[in-house]
Design a protein around this motif. Structure first.
Motif, PDB file in Angstrom:
ATOM      1  N   TYR A  59      31.107  41.372  39.952  1.00  0.00           N
ATOM      2  CA  TYR A  59      31.831  40.782  41.065  1.00  0.00           C
ATOM      3  C   TYR A  59      30.868  40.059  41.999  1.00  0.00           C
ATOM      4  CZ  TYR A  59      29.879  44.557  43.797  1.00  0.00           C
ATOM      5  OH  TYR A  59      29.000  45.397  44.409  1.00  0.00           O
ATOM      6  N   SER A  60      31.432  39.188  42.788  1.00  0.00           N
ATOM      7  CA  SER A  60      30.759  38.662  43.974  1.00  0.00           C
ATOM      8  C   SER A  60      31.793  38.693  45.079  1.00  0.00           C
ATOM      9  CB  SER A  60      30.217  37.249  43.749  1.00  0.00           C
ATOM     10  OG  SER A  60      31.261  36.355  43.487  1.00  0.00           O
ATOM     11  N   MET A  61      31.344  39.001  46.276  1.00  0.00           N
ATOM     12  CA  MET A  61      32.262  39.202  47.379  1.00  0.00           C
ATOM     13  C   MET A  61      31.667  38.577  48.635  1.00  0.00           C
ATOM     14  SD  MET A  61      33.719  42.951  48.615  1.00  0.00           S
ATOM     15  CE  MET A  61      33.128  43.646  47.102  1.00  0.00           C
ATOM     16  N   GLU A  62      32.507  37.948  49.414  1.00  0.00           N
ATOM     17  CA  GLU A  62      32.097  37.384  50.697  1.00  0.00           C
ATOM     18  C   GLU A  62      32.911  38.046  51.799  1.00  0.00           C
ATOM     19  OE1 GLU A  62      32.950  33.244  50.257  1.00  0.00           O
ATOM     20  OE2 GLU A  62      31.073  32.852  49.220  1.00  0.00           O
ATOM     21  N   LEU A  63      32.250  38.439  52.870  1.00  0.00           N
ATOM     22  CA  LEU A  63      32.912  39.012  54.030  1.00  0.00           C
ATOM     23  C   LEU A  63      32.820  38.000  55.159  1.00  0.00           C
ATOM     24  CD1 LEU A  63      34.248  41.427  55.442  1.00  0.00           C
ATOM     25  CD2 LEU A  63      31.944  42.242  56.003  1.00  0.00           C
ATOM     26  N   TRP A  64      33.973  37.528  55.627  1.00  0.00           N
ATOM     27  CA  TRP A  64      34.045  36.483  56.650  1.00  0.00           C
ATOM     28  C   TRP A  64      34.512  37.064  57.965  1.00  0.00           C
ATOM     29  CZ3 TRP A  64      32.675  31.381  55.998  1.00  0.00           C
ATOM     30  CH2 TRP A  64      32.346  31.007  54.692  1.00  0.00           C
ATOM     31  N   SER A  65      34.176  36.394  59.049  1.00  0.00           N
ATOM     32  CA  SER A  65      34.662  36.775  60.375  1.00  0.00           C
ATOM     33  C   SER A  65      36.181  36.596  60.422  1.00  0.00           C
ATOM     34  CB  SER A  65      33.992  35.923  61.451  1.00  0.00           C
ATOM     35  OG  SER A  65      34.301  34.556  61.259  1.00  0.00           O
ATOM     36  N   GLU A  66      36.814  37.220  61.403  1.00  0.00           N
ATOM     37  CA  GLU A  66      38.277  37.151  61.508  1.00  0.00           C
ATOM     38  C   GLU A  66      38.788  35.728  61.631  1.00  0.00           C
ATOM     39  OE1 GLU A  66      40.517  39.837  63.929  1.00  0.00           O
ATOM     40  OE2 GLU A  66      38.913  41.315  63.823  1.00  0.00           O
ATOM     41  N   ASP A  67      38.029  34.857  62.280  1.00  0.00           N
ATOM     42  CA  ASP A  67      38.473  33.467  62.428  1.00  0.00           C
ATOM     43  C   ASP A  67      38.068  32.593  61.240  1.00  0.00           C
ATOM     44  OD1 ASP A  67      35.751  33.145  62.786  1.00  0.00           O
ATOM     45  OD2 ASP A  67      35.909  32.360  64.828  1.00  0.00           O
ATOM     46  N   THR A  70      32.634  32.206  60.109  1.00  0.00           N
ATOM     47  CA  THR A  70      31.274  32.665  59.865  1.00  0.00           C
ATOM     48  C   THR A  70      31.237  33.615  58.674  1.00  0.00           C
ATOM     49  OG1 THR A  70      30.859  32.544  62.237  1.00  0.00           O
ATOM     50  CG2 THR A  70      29.282  33.796  60.927  1.00  0.00           C
ATOM     51  N   LEU A  71      30.375  33.325  57.712  1.00  0.00           N
ATOM     52  CA  LEU A  71      30.137  34.236  56.598  1.00  0.00           C
ATOM     53  C   LEU A  71      29.225  35.341  57.101  1.00  0.00           C
ATOM     54  CD1 LEU A  71      30.370  34.967  53.599  1.00  0.00           C
ATOM     55  CD2 LEU A  71      28.404  33.471  53.181  1.00  0.00           C
ATOM     56  N   LEU A  72      29.721  36.582  57.070  1.00  0.00           N
ATOM     57  CA  LEU A  72      28.982  37.708  57.616  1.00  0.00           C
ATOM     58  C   LEU A  72      28.097  38.395  56.580  1.00  0.00           C
ATOM     59  CD1 LEU A  72      31.900  39.333  59.643  1.00  0.00           C
ATOM     60  CD2 LEU A  72      30.091  37.812  60.503  1.00  0.00           C
ATOM     61  N   ARG A  73      28.557  38.403  55.334  1.00  0.00           N
ATOM     62  CA  ARG A  73      27.837  39.158  54.312  1.00  0.00           C
ATOM     63  C   ARG A  73      28.286  38.725  52.917  1.00  0.00           C
ATOM     64  NH1 ARG A  73      28.305  45.682  53.929  1.00  0.00           N
ATOM     65  NH2 ARG A  73      26.877  45.961  52.207  1.00  0.00           N
ATOM     66  N   GLU A  74      27.371  38.764  51.959  1.00  0.00           N
ATOM     67  CA  GLU A  74      27.680  38.512  50.558  1.00  0.00           C
ATOM     68  C   GLU A  74      27.209  39.699  49.735  1.00  0.00           C
ATOM     69  OE1 GLU A  74      27.179  34.344  48.988  1.00  0.00           O
ATOM     70  OE2 GLU A  74      25.906  34.238  50.774  1.00  0.00           O
ATOM     71  N   LEU A  75      28.023  40.101  48.776  1.00  0.00           N
ATOM     72  CA  LEU A  75      27.666  41.188  47.869  1.00  0.00           C
ATOM     73  C   LEU A  75      27.902  40.723  46.444  1.00  0.00           C
ATOM     74  CD1 LEU A  75      29.535  42.745  50.340  1.00  0.00           C
ATOM     75  CD2 LEU A  75      28.374  44.597  49.217  1.00  0.00           C
ATOM     76  N   ALA A  76      27.149  41.276  45.517  1.00  0.00           N
ATOM     77  CA  ALA A  76      27.350  40.989  44.097  1.00  0.00           C
ATOM     78  C   ALA A  76      26.963  42.213  43.291  1.00  0.00           C
ATOM     79  CB  ALA A  76      26.525  39.784  43.673  1.00  0.00           C
ATOM     80  N   GLY A  77      27.624  42.359  42.185  1.00  0.00           N
ATOM     81  CA  GLY A  77      27.311  43.503  41.338  1.00  0.00           C
ATOM     82  C   GLY A  77      27.607  43.213  39.903  1.00  0.00           C
TER      83      GLY A  77
END
Length: 77
Positions: A59-67, A70-77
């Motif tokens: 997977y790859s995952m992006e965590l974005w701000s509520e609006d 802004t990209l807050l964090r990226e994860l991959a596994g």
């Protein structure tokens, strides 16, 4: 599903997967590829990553701000 997860088919290749802290749409465009999109409680992102790893899914995952600005964090596994 296990550990509080619920899932249902929403089409031939799409599934709705939910937990109290996540609502994800899973799309399987081919047997070797899966795409996720949805909403996850930010404090539980690592827990979702662990679930995906336990299932043996890449997977790859992006965590974005509520609006969504802004990209807050990226994860991959």
């Amino acid at each position: 599903m296990r550990a509080g997860w619920r899932a249902r088919a929403s089409s031939w290749t799409e599934y709705e997967v939910e937990h109290d802290w996540a609502r994800i749409e899973l799309v399987e465009p081919s047997p070797d590829e899966r795409l996720f999109s949805g909403v996850v409680e930010p404090s539980r992102v690592d827990e979702l990553a662990a679930v995906l790893a336990d299932l043996g899914l890449r997977y790859s995952m992006e965590l974005w701000s509520e609006d969504q600005a802004t990209l807050l964090r990226e994860l991959a596994g």
